[in-house]
Design an enzyme around this catalytic site. Structure first.
Site, short mmCIF file in Angstrom:
data_model
loop_
_atom_site.label_atom_id
_atom_site.label_comp_id
_atom_site.label_asym_id
_atom_site.label_seq_id
_atom_site.Cartn_x
_atom_site.Cartn_y
_atom_site.Cartn_z
N LYS A 50 31.47 9.47 -0.56
CA LYS A 50 32.10 9.40 -1.88
C LYS A 50 31.11 9.58 -3.03
CE LYS A 50 36.57 8.42 -1.24
NZ LYS A 50 37.68 9.13 -1.92
N SER A 304 32.53 9.27 7.87
CA SER A 304 32.64 9.25 6.41
C SER A 304 32.11 7.99 5.76
CB SER A 304 34.10 9.46 6.00
OG SER A 304 34.92 8.44 6.55
#
Length: 504
Positions: A50, A304
């Site tokens: 992110k 992720s």
């Protein structure tokens, strides 16, 4: 697509982000009979991809916008990205997070200098509150996924993958929440290598993009599960849906057990504890590999994130074996007579017993909750169930029963106030195949077993709580049998918890 490729190649991410490695998953590749790679976004400074999209968006703000300050709504990882990026650029950041956000992510936001505001039970409630603060304070909103600059920043993951793996890639599996990462990667990969599949993966209980693609329009889910909190989004983004509808080769779903199995696979291969959303794409990759044994290139999953709350590890460990189809759970009915447990364990043979729960409830039948670790669960389960049924045992497969796995396994029991002469022992025995049968052989069949609780915790010694009905006149004989058995044990018959909850 060309516009997005240009934005991706010009994205400003490496002021704060790292180019992460593409690690081979050797153990999993051997099991799946083909090359498997893991894109290690868990190695970013905030342990999540992110940071790429957040920084690309914030770095392009004007001086006037920077002076106003930024705000975002996030379940955690985007929040950390905004906080870190704003900190590096000297910008004030307000982060609105659902109250359900894991503490590790809230603390990380504060560590990076962000002002964490906890509001609402879901992302949508936090998002609405952030938008309200944006209007009231004149702040600049940094969307977690539905923004071209954010999408472009996430797309740099795709750039790195194609540079790092010039050989054929059959499919890249991407976790999907709002869809920013999937849209960014697909925009770049499909432009340069249109033959490579880009497949999204969502949790079964939060599949907003899959629902949107099936309906050919964005839909709002009634509710979403929070286990994979990093992708718990009720509605896909408008821009991300537009791109994913054009570019993705499909969206798969994975349940909690499969995600937990993926967490274990990542740990076994690269020794990192992925968060549930971080292992989501690997769960999809494994399902694809099993359904497509003949493949023409490598399979790649995106790890992720690794912002895992420590207190989730027990749940993950217990569900991983079932998710990998290595453990089955059975409810078995056996006769309530002395020696029946020993005969039942003999039928199980050398299979590794992971759990064995029982409490006396009457004089006719005994109902046992048993877990077994198997090499080939599909084949061995069918053989075992057939064998037990031939021997007239009642058998129910509860491996896929959520109530059984979440609750019933811990509630097997109850009081037995009419049970006379019960002795309760807390015992230890070496954790090896056949050890439980050896324990029962040592006790013998002269006395009725009235309670049994055992769970394999992966330690060197198994811990058992066992109840045995021993008449007063047999106590000396029973004690001698225990001494001969040689296992460490403690008499818990006077334990207040046993007296209160199990004896009555």
């Amino acid at each position: 697509m060309i516009d997005y490729v240009r934005k991706i190649l010009n994205a400003r991410v490496y002021d704060v982000a790292l180019q992460t490695p593409l690690d081979p998953m050797v153990r999993l590749a051997r099991r799946l009979d083909g090359p498997v790679f893991l894109k290690r976004e868990d190695l970013q400074p905030i342990f999540s991809f992110k940071i790429r999209g957040a920084h690309n968006r914030i770095a392009q703000l004007s001086d006037e916008a920077r002076a106003a300050g930024v705000i975002c709504a996030s379940a955690g990882n985007h929040a950390q990205g905004v906080a870190l990026s704003a900190n590096r650029l000297g910008i004030e950041a307000t982060i609105v997070m659902p109250v359900t956000t894991p503490a590790i992510k809230v603390e990380a936001v504060r560590y990076w200098g962000g002002n964490a505001v906890l509001y609402g039970d879901t992302f949508d409630e936090a998002h609405a509150h952030a938008r309200q603060l944006e209007r009231e304070r004149g702040l600049i909103f940094v969307h977690p996924y539905d923004d071209p600059d954010v999408i472009a920043g996430q797309g740099t993951v795709g750039v790195e993958i194609l540079h790092q793996h010039p050989d054929p890639i059959e499919a890249i599996f991407v976790p999907v929440g709002g869809g920013g990462l999937a849209a960014g990667i697909a925009s770049y990969v499909k432009f340069l290598r249109p033959e490579t599949k880009v497949i999204g993966v969502e949790p079964t209980d939060a599949a907003s993009m899959k629902a949107a693609l099936e309906a050919d329009e964005r839909v709002v889910l009634d509710r979403v599960g929070l286990f994979a909190d990093g992708v718990a989004v009720r509605q896909a983004g408008e821009e991300t849906f537009r791109l994913c509808r054009q570019l993705l080769d499909g969206v798969m779903v994975a349940d909690t057990d499969a995600i937990c199995a993926g967490i274990k696979d990542i740990f076994e291969d690269v020794r990192v504890l992925a968060e549930p959303a971080g292992a989501l794409s690997l769960a999809g990759l494994k399902a694809y590999a099993q359904a497509n044994p003949r493949r023409s290139g490598s399979l790649i999953a995106i790890s992720s994130g690794a912002n895992m709350n420590f207190d989730r590890l027990r749940h993950v460990a217990e569900r991983a074996e079932v998710g990998e189809a290595r453990e089955i759970l059975l409810a078995v009915t056996i006769p309530e007579v002395p020696g029946s447990y020993r005969r039942f364990i003999q039928v199980l043979g050398n299979r590794a017993i992971t759990e064995f729960n029982y409490r006396y409830a009457g004089s006719s039948d005994a109902h046992v909750f048993v877990g077994l670790k198997l090499g080939d669960a599909t084949r061995e389960k069918a053989e075992l169930v057939a064998q037990l049924e031939r021997l007239s045992y009642g058998v129910i497969d509860i491996s896929a029963d959520e109530t059984a796995k979440l609750h019933v396994r811990y509630m097997v029991g109850g009081r037995a106030p009419t049970l006379d002469d019960e002795i309760i022992l807390r015992c230890e025995f070496p954790e090896r195949p056949g050890a439980l049968l050896g324990f029962l052989d040592g006790i013998g069949t002269d006395w009725n077993i009235t309670l049994f609780h055992y769970r394999n915790h992966g330690a060197d010694y198994g811990r058992v709580l066992v109840g045995v009905q021993v008449p007063q006149g047999d106590r000396a004989k029973f004690d001698a049998r225990l001494v001969a058995l040689g296992y460490p044990h403690e008499d818990e018959t006077d334990n207040p918890a046993y007296r209160l909850f199990l004896r009555g």
